[in-house]
Design a protein around this motif. Structure first.
Motif, PDB file in Angstrom:
ATOM      1  N   UNK A  79      48.942  -4.519  74.105  1.00  0.00           N
ATOM      2  CA  UNK A  79      49.253  -5.950  74.126  1.00  0.00           C
ATOM      3  C   UNK A  79      48.105  -6.749  73.520  1.00  0.00           C
ATOM      4  N   UNK A  80      46.886  -6.464  73.941  1.00  0.00           N
ATOM      5  CA  UNK A  80      45.718  -7.167  73.417  1.00  0.00           C
ATOM      6  C   UNK A  80      45.590  -6.969  71.901  1.00  0.00           C
ATOM      7  N   UNK A  81      45.787  -5.734  71.450  1.00  0.00           N
ATOM      8  CA  UNK A  81      45.644  -5.454  70.016  1.00  0.00           C
ATOM      9  C   UNK A  81      46.737  -6.136  69.204  1.00  0.00           C
ATOM     10  N   UNK A 137      51.633   4.129  72.509  1.00  0.00           N
ATOM     11  CA  UNK A 137      52.317   3.005  73.138  1.00  0.00           C
ATOM     12  C   UNK A 137      53.016   2.171  72.077  1.00  0.00           C
ATOM     13  N   UNK A 138      54.199   1.654  72.432  1.00  0.00           N
ATOM     14  CA  UNK A 138      54.978   0.782  71.553  1.00  0.00           C
ATOM     15  C   UNK A 138      55.457  -0.426  72.344  1.00  0.00           C
ATOM     16  N   UNK A 142      39.755  -3.864  66.302  1.00  0.00           N
ATOM     17  CA  UNK A 142      39.595  -3.469  64.906  1.00  0.00           C
ATOM     18  C   UNK A 142      39.812  -1.988  64.686  1.00  0.00           C
ATOM     19  N   UNK A 143      39.321  -1.153  65.589  1.00  0.00           N
ATOM     20  CA  UNK A 143      39.490   0.309  65.445  1.00  0.00           C
ATOM     21  C   UNK A 143      40.960   0.711  65.551  1.00  0.00           C
ATOM     22  N   UNK A 180      42.012   4.775  66.121  1.00  0.00           N
ATOM     23  CA  UNK A 180      42.347   5.105  67.505  1.00  0.00           C
ATOM     24  C   UNK A 180      43.708   4.488  67.802  1.00  0.00           C
ATOM     25  N   UNK A 181      44.309   4.929  68.910  1.00  0.00           N
ATOM     26  CA  UNK A 181      45.555   4.327  69.389  1.00  0.00           C
ATOM     27  C   UNK A 181      45.282   3.733  70.763  1.00  0.00           C
TER      28      UNK A 181
END
Length: 132
Positions: A42-44, A126-127, A26-27, A33-34
């Motif tokens: 990946x999880x996000x 990260x991308x 959520x953050x 945050x990044x």
């Protein structure tokens, strides 16, 4: 997606960490945050699929491979994420790969997407680049 509650309150994060959504993905989704690692991104991104957050998915997609538009299927429900393997992608690296299985339900049937994704870090972020 039906939102599950953690014992003691708060929605369980779809990414499978076991943590509360607000403190986990959520953050990141809110821009507070990044992701620190390729695995965290990946999880996000899985959580964004599960919550229907196309904006976050596009924002975390590398500009060189990002589609112009992204339409998510409201009938597809993302159920669970299993991480299989990862290479690189740590706090001190600029590239990484994450292999995962994402389980879903659509049209009354269940299925699994098994993919190895490539990630890159640029400017401290990260991308997602592409499936390998």
């Amino acid at each position: 997606m039906a939102k599950r509650k953690r014992q003691g309150g708060g929605e369980v994060c779809p990414c499978g960490s076991g943590g509360a959504y607000d403190a986990c993905c959520g953050r990141l989704h809110r821009g507070e945050a990044v992701a620190a690692t390729a695995e965290e991104l990946m999880r996000s991104r899985f959580s964004a699929f599960a919550r229907g957050d196309a904006g976050y998915l596009l924002e975390t997609w590398h500009p060189s491979t990002r589609p112009g538009d992204l339409t998510l299927d409201d009938a597809q429900r993302w159920l669970r994420l299993d991480l299989v393997d990862s290479t690189g992608g740590s706090l001190f690296e600029a590239a990484g790969e994450v292999e995962f299985k994402a389980h879903y339900r659509a049209g009354g049937r269940t299925g699994t997407v098994h993919e190895r994704s490539r990630f890159t870090r640029e400017g401290g972020r990260w991308f997602y680049v592409a499936e390998t």
